[in-house]
Design a protein around this motif. Structure first.
Motif, mmCIF file in Angstrom:
data_model
loop_
_atom_site.group_PDB
_atom_site.id
_atom_site.type_symbol
_atom_site.label_atom_id
_atom_site.label_comp_id
_atom_site.label_asym_id
_atom_site.label_seq_id
_atom_site.Cartn_x
_atom_site.Cartn_y
_atom_site.Cartn_z
ATOM 1 N N ASP A 155 0.830 -1.205 0.000
ATOM 2 C CA ASP A 155 0.000 0.000 0.000
ATOM 3 C C ASP A 155 0.862 1.252 0.000
ATOM 4 O O ASP A 155 1.832 1.357 0.754
ATOM 5 C CB ASP A 155 -0.914 0.009 1.232
ATOM 6 C CG ASP A 155 -1.842 -1.197 1.262
ATOM 7 O OD1 ASP A 155 -2.390 -1.525 0.191
ATOM 8 O OD2 ASP A 155 -2.009 -1.789 2.339
ATOM 9 N N LYS A 156 0.480 2.193 -0.847
ATOM 10 C CA LYS A 156 1.172 3.476 -0.851
ATOM 11 C C LYS A 156 0.775 4.260 0.391
ATOM 12 O O LYS A 156 -0.313 4.091 0.928
ATOM 13 C CB LYS A 156 0.798 4.268 -2.108
ATOM 14 C CG LYS A 156 1.338 3.664 -3.397
ATOM 15 C CD LYS A 156 1.002 4.546 -4.589
ATOM 16 C CE LYS A 156 1.589 3.964 -5.868
ATOM 17 N NZ LYS A 156 1.317 4.827 -7.041
ATOM 18 N N GLN A 157 1.690 5.117 0.824
ATOM 19 C CA GLN A 157 1.412 5.939 1.991
ATOM 20 C C GLN A 157 2.281 7.197 1.935
ATOM 21 O O GLN A 157 3.242 7.273 1.184
ATOM 22 C CB GLN A 157 1.705 5.161 3.274
ATOM 23 C CG GLN A 157 3.142 4.693 3.376
ATOM 24 C CD GLN A 157 3.405 3.868 4.619
ATOM 25 O OE1 GLN A 157 2.514 3.628 5.406
ATOM 26 N NE2 GLN A 157 4.640 3.433 4.798
ATOM 27 N N GLU A 158 1.922 8.174 2.744
ATOM 28 C CA GLU A 158 2.738 9.373 2.850
ATOM 29 C C GLU A 158 4.045 9.011 3.564
ATOM 30 O O GLU A 158 4.023 8.347 4.594
ATOM 31 C CB GLU A 158 1.999 10.446 3.654
ATOM 32 C CG GLU A 158 0.776 11.012 2.961
ATOM 33 C CD GLU A 158 1.121 12.072 1.940
ATOM 34 O OE1 GLU A 158 2.298 12.496 1.898
ATOM 35 O OE2 GLU A 158 0.235 12.474 1.173
ATOM 36 N N PHE A 159 5.181 9.435 3.006
ATOM 37 C CA PHE A 159 6.449 9.217 3.697
ATOM 38 C C PHE A 159 7.318 10.459 3.580
ATOM 39 O O PHE A 159 7.179 11.250 2.646
ATOM 40 C CB PHE A 159 7.181 7.988 3.135
ATOM 41 C CG PHE A 159 7.706 8.163 1.730
ATOM 42 C CD1 PHE A 159 9.001 8.633 1.494
ATOM 43 C CD2 PHE A 159 6.910 7.834 0.636
ATOM 44 C CE1 PHE A 159 9.475 8.776 0.206
ATOM 45 C CE2 PHE A 159 7.383 7.975 -0.654
ATOM 46 C CZ PHE A 159 8.677 8.451 -0.879
ATOM 47 N N LYS A 160 8.198 10.609 4.550
ATOM 48 C CA LYS A 160 9.097 11.756 4.558
ATOM 49 C C LYS A 160 10.292 11.458 3.640
ATOM 50 O O LYS A 160 11.046 10.515 3.900
ATOM 51 C CB LYS A 160 9.556 12.046 5.991
ATOM 52 C CG LYS A 160 8.452 12.542 6.914
ATOM 53 C CD LYS A 160 9.018 12.904 8.272
ATOM 54 C CE LYS A 160 8.013 13.355 9.290
ATOM 55 N NZ LYS A 160 6.758 13.891 8.858
ATOM 56 N N VAL A 161 10.440 12.239 2.604
ATOM 57 C CA VAL A 161 11.442 11.965 1.577
ATOM 58 C C VAL A 161 12.862 12.157 2.123
ATOM 59 O O VAL A 161 13.743 11.324 1.878
ATOM 60 C CB VAL A 161 11.206 12.875 0.348
ATOM 61 C CG1 VAL A 161 12.328 12.709 -0.671
ATOM 62 C CG2 VAL A 161 9.862 12.537 -0.294
ATOM 63 N N LYS A 162 13.102 13.213 2.860
ATOM 64 C CA LYS A 162 14.452 13.452 3.390
ATOM 65 C C LYS A 162 14.844 12.365 4.390
ATOM 66 O O LYS A 162 15.976 11.870 4.372
ATOM 67 C CB LYS A 162 14.530 14.826 4.054
ATOM 68 C CG LYS A 162 15.950 15.207 4.481
ATOM 69 C CD LYS A 162 16.000 16.618 5.033
ATOM 70 C CE LYS A 162 17.448 17.004 5.401
ATOM 71 N NZ LYS A 162 17.512 18.386 5.951
ATOM 72 N N LYS A 163 13.903 11.979 5.230
ATOM 73 C CA LYS A 163 14.173 10.920 6.208
ATOM 74 C C LYS A 163 14.492 9.603 5.505
ATOM 75 O O LYS A 163 15.412 8.880 5.900
ATOM 76 C CB LYS A 163 12.970 10.754 7.129
ATOM 77 C CG LYS A 163 13.147 9.674 8.195
ATOM 78 C CD LYS A 163 11.900 9.567 9.068
ATOM 79 C CE LYS A 163 12.062 8.469 10.101
ATOM 80 N NZ LYS A 163 10.833 8.331 10.954
ATOM 81 N N ALA A 164 13.728 9.287 4.455
ATOM 82 C CA ALA A 164 13.965 8.047 3.701
ATOM 83 C C ALA A 164 15.323 8.070 3.019
ATOM 84 O O ALA A 164 16.021 7.061 2.956
ATOM 85 C CB ALA A 164 12.858 7.853 2.665
ATOM 86 N N THR A 165 15.710 9.264 2.520
ATOM 87 C CA THR A 165 17.021 9.404 1.869
ATOM 88 C C THR A 165 18.149 9.262 2.890
ATOM 89 O O THR A 165 19.154 8.592 2.631
ATOM 90 C CB THR A 165 17.129 10.777 1.177
ATOM 91 O OG1 THR A 165 15.985 10.979 0.342
ATOM 92 C CG2 THR A 165 18.393 10.861 0.335
#
Length: 399
Positions: free
Chosen positions: A247-257
């Motif tokens: 399932d897609k969800q909102e995620f923090k892009v900088k945190k994931a990077t």
């Protein structure tokens, strides 16, 4: 199998093939005159499987219950004429592809034109010439066979491409898993050395009487626990990285990077490659693990380019701004003659065995097809600049 069994199997296969080839095509004849049905049945009955009806309304029941390859349809009939029957058949997705040949006494241009306009495949006037009728029937049935064969070939090709795409995804995933295992090996080297050294020093600590010191023992245990916790977190990062998100969800892009950088940090430090990340956090709706695979692939490629070119003061810089993630290095850039080809499948500049040529292709698919973003590359002043662009479709939230 023995020769006799093989021969029997071959014979049975050939018989089945012949049976399929000799399967009669089914023709539905619709005419309100019994004499016309008898004439057509006598002409076509030996070569085709013939179904007849005097009533246009019965056509719809017949096509629901029987497989019909072609319809011979009269126009002037009581209750419902041939035009109406044809129109309704063409409006039904299940019957719209059945070819209809009008066979009628109407010879005026208006009637002929109307027959073709509502979907008729051909038009024959009564009294008909048997050879002409047979020729037109064979032509339409040949077209049906050609279309059927083409559809089957398309289905097979689509399935073949789908299987090939699955194989490419798996191949790329295995390559990335190899990169991650290498990163974990580097991440664990230092904490394993710490644990090993601490254990080796225990005998000296024992001789010096430190093991009787409660504070020393507590500090020793806490230090080892912290080291083991770090190693455990590395395993969790690895597991989460390769988790199949459904399932897609909102995620923090900088945190994931940053999570990707944390996994690669020991490896980059070993090669003295500087790494920095700057910019503001933003959120995006998608699959975080897939985004991280793309970031891993681009950063790993940058690392490989820096090492291959023996770059002085190697550096990778990540800038996050306005819904875009920019990853740039100072390895000198990608040769102009191949810059437009880097996203092609199986294209690689690495030595054989060191690259699959699928990483950037799969990265492009993930960002464009799965996440509705864009992935592009240009050469900057000092090296390649890859941009993951989510600006057009992102849903921003306060970080």
């Amino acid at each position: 199998k023995n020769p006799q069994a093989k021969e029997k199997e071959k014979s049975e296969t050939e018989e089945k093939s012949i049976a399929v080839d000799e399967e009669l095509k089914s023709i539905l004849i619709v005419d309100d005159k019994q004499i016309n049905l008898k004439i057509l049945f006598g002409l076509l009955g030996e070569e085709y499987d013939i179904i007849t009806t005097l009533d246009g309304h019965e056509v719809f029941e017949i096509v629901e219950e029987e497989h019909i390859d072609l319809i011979l349809l009269d126009i002037a009939m009581p209750n419902i004429d041939g035009y109406k029957v044809c129109k309704l058949l063409k409006e039904n997705p299940k019957t719209k592809d059945i070819p209809i040949i009008f066979i009628t006494a109407k010879t005026d241009e208006e009637s002929i034109e109307k027959a073709y306009d509502i979907g008729g495949a051909d038009y024959i006037t009564k009294p008909f010439k048997p050879k002409e009728l047979l020729s037109k029937i064979k032509k339409e049935l040949l077209v049906v066979d050609l279309i059927g064969n083409l559809e089957n070939k398309i289905k097979l090709e689509v399935e073949r491409n789908r299987q090939q795409e699955i194989a490419m995804v798996q191949q790329n995933r295995l390559a990335q898993m190899g990169e991650m295992i290498g990163a974990i090996a580097h991440q664990w080297r230092q904490p394993l050395n710490v644990i090993s050294t601490s254990i080796q020093n225990l005998k000296y600590d024992y001789k010096d009487g430190y093991l009787n010191d409660e504070k020393f023992v507590k500090e020793f245990i806490d230090k080892q626990k912290e080291t083991i916790r770090f190693m455990s977190n590395t395993i969790d990062d690895f597991r989460n990285f390769f988790r199949v998100d459904k399932d897609k969800q909102e995620f923090k892009v900088k945190k994931a990077t940053q999570s990707v950088l944390d996994m690669l940090s020991a490896q980059l430090e070993e090669y003295a490659i500087g790494i920095s990340i700057q910019g503001d956090e933003f959120e995006y709706y998608g699959l975080v693990s897939e985004y991280q695979q793309v970031a891993l692939n681009i950063i790993t490629n940058a690392k490989d380019a820096l090492l291959e070119n023996n770059t002085e003061n190697p550096n990778i810089e990540i800038i996050i701004e306005d819904g875009e993630v920019t990853i740039q290095d100072n390895a000198g850039g990608i040769p102009k003659d191949i810059l437009d080809r880097v996203f092609e499948p199986y294209f690689t500049t690495k030595e054989q065995g060191k690259g699959t040529g699928m990483g950037l292709y799969m990265s492009k698919m993930i960002i464009v097809d799965n996440m509705s973003g864009e992935l592009r590359v240009v050469n900057g002043k000092n090296g390649a600049i890859f941009t993951i662009d989510f600006s057009k479709n992102r849903e921003t939230k306060d970080a």
